[in-house]
Design a protein around this motif. Structure first.
Motif, short mmCIF file in Angstrom:
data_model
loop_
_atom_site.label_atom_id
_atom_site.label_comp_id
_atom_site.label_asym_id
_atom_site.label_seq_id
_atom_site.Cartn_x
_atom_site.Cartn_y
_atom_site.Cartn_z
N UNK A 277 0.83 -1.20 0.00
CA UNK A 277 0.00 0.00 0.00
C UNK A 277 0.87 1.26 0.00
N UNK A 278 0.28 2.32 -0.51
CA UNK A 278 0.92 3.63 -0.50
C UNK A 278 -0.18 4.67 -0.46
N UNK A 279 0.20 5.91 -0.20
CA UNK A 279 -0.75 7.00 -0.05
C UNK A 279 -0.74 7.93 -1.26
N UNK A 280 -1.84 8.61 -1.43
CA UNK A 280 -1.95 9.62 -2.48
C UNK A 280 -0.84 10.66 -2.33
N UNK A 281 -0.55 11.07 -1.10
CA UNK A 281 0.48 12.08 -0.88
C UNK A 281 1.86 11.57 -1.30
N UNK A 282 2.09 10.24 -1.26
CA UNK A 282 3.36 9.69 -1.74
C UNK A 282 3.55 9.97 -3.23
N UNK A 283 2.44 9.91 -3.97
CA UNK A 283 2.51 10.09 -5.42
C UNK A 283 2.79 11.53 -5.82
N UNK A 284 2.60 12.45 -4.91
CA UNK A 284 2.83 13.86 -5.21
C UNK A 284 4.29 14.12 -5.61
N UNK A 285 5.20 13.31 -5.07
CA UNK A 285 6.62 13.53 -5.35
C UNK A 285 7.01 13.13 -6.77
N UNK A 286 6.10 12.53 -7.51
CA UNK A 286 6.38 12.21 -8.90
C UNK A 286 6.39 13.45 -9.78
N UNK A 287 5.72 14.51 -9.31
CA UNK A 287 5.56 15.71 -10.12
C UNK A 287 4.46 15.58 -11.16
#
Length: 368
Positions: A277-287
């Motif tokens: 699992x991962x969080x939506x906020x983790x994906x923010x770092x993809x740009x």
């Protein structure tokens, strides 16, 4: 990006050593590739895979690919340009290992037919070209690695890149590929951790045309470029991982490819008895989540997850919205792997084990 992106093969001490080497390397003059062949066990290991289809696999270098580089869209770039066609560097803040990071991308100024110059930032085509070049690095006679200097070079031609991208359904014209190479060579990336610059360089460094006077004009002429130090360091330290190159390149959405690589590097013990699992906020770092509203960004994530299912990377996924009142503040995504992904991860684990066994950990513990 979550705070666990650097795995055990790249320790915090290794990162510190990498930072020191990067800083000392930043302003050196243009280098030339080695004149003689260098026998390198590290490059041999980088080019060996556990698979029945060597053409369908490649390597992911997590520490390098965790740096957001290819996220700006053509529409965003157009807005960043002045009337003269120039643009200031673009800055993007993100978290990495719980540390505040910033990437600054200085655009490439490319001469136009009317002799003016226009600013270009790296995007999707440059991302695909990089993947193809890393694949070429595993092909005999196309890669050169000097373990002592931590330098890695790759040979290619525009025609080679054209054929490779066409073969995997990502066709680009030779002019588009030529343009991408120029952008990757002329743009400049600076990486900061805690407001301190730790690396600075281009995506393709020290581009040299081999045996030709003209610069990247003949599509069949052979070129060689030096890859960023992060990749050389990973080859020396066995800090890379086998993955299904064909499957990655078949993904249509950038965010799908970004999540897929995240799963490859972090979900190493994938099996039917556990999930990830991962969080939506983790994906923010993809740009890659810069749409007008958070609702549209969340829709983009669901589209990427659906493509992961379509490509048989993920069997299914679940979402769990986190709310404050009626406002969605975060979303937890739980991934259940496909059988094919499980098999590929097992092969990658076996390959890593075999490489470490062959090297006897000699290179894993070697400093830069």
């Amino acid at each position: 990006m979550d705070t666990q992106l650097i795995d055990s093969t790249i320790t915090r001490n290794s990162i510190k050593k990498l930072n020191v080497r990067c800083q000392s390397d930043k302003y050196k003059p243009v280098k030339e590739p080695p004149e003689k062949y260098i026998k390198s066990l590290q490059l041999d290991l980088f080019s060996q895979f556990v698979t029945n289809n060597k053409k369908g696999v490649s390597n992911t270098v997590e520490i390098w690919e965790s740096i957001p580089k290819y996220f700006l869209t053509p529409a965003q770039v157009t807005k960043l340009r002045t009337k003269a066609g120039h643009a200031d560097p673009y800055k993007f803040e993100y978290m990495y290992e719980g540390v505040s990071c910033l990437v600054k991308i200085q655009p490439a100024l490319i001469e136009q037919p009317n002799e003016t110059y226009k600013a270009f930032f790296p995007g999707v085509t440059e991302e695909l070209v990089e993947e193809a070049l890393k694949k070429f690095l595993t092909i005999q006679n196309h890669g050169i690695h000097d373990p002592d200097k931590a330098e890695t070079w790759v040979r290619f031609s525009l025609s080679m890149l054209h054929r490779e991208l066409k073969s995997i359904g990502r066709t680009r014209s030779r002019d588009e590929i030529k343009h991408a190479i120029q952008v990757m060579n002329k743009c400049h990336i600076s990486l900061f951790r805690n407001n301190k610059e730790i690396w600075s360089g281009s995506l393709l460094q020290d581009l040299v045309t081999v045996g030709r006077e003209e610069y990247i004009e003949n599509t069949d002429s052979l070129h060689v470029c030096r890859l960023p130090l992060f990749i050389s360091h990973a080859i020396n330290q066995l800090g890379y991982r086998q993955f299904n190159y064909n499957r990655l390149m078949s993904c249509n959405e950038q965010l799908t490819r970004w999540i897929y690589k995240k799963l490859i590097n972090r979900y190493r013990q994938a099996n039917i008895l556990n999930n990830y699992h991962f969080l939506y906020t983790d994906l923010k770092s993809s740009g890659l989540l810069q749409r007008e509203t958070e609702r549209k960004n969340r829709q983009k994530v669901l589209s990427a997850l659906n493509e992961l299912v379509e490509k048989n990377i993920v069997a299914k996924y679940e979402t769990d919205q986190r709310k404050t009142g009626r406002t969605i503040t975060n979303v937890k995504y739980t991934i259940y792997p496909s059988q094919e992904f499980i098999s590929e991860q097992k092969a990658a684990n076996k390959r890593s084990y075999q490489s470490e066994k062959i090297s006897g950990n000699l290179f894993v513990n070697k400093t830069l």
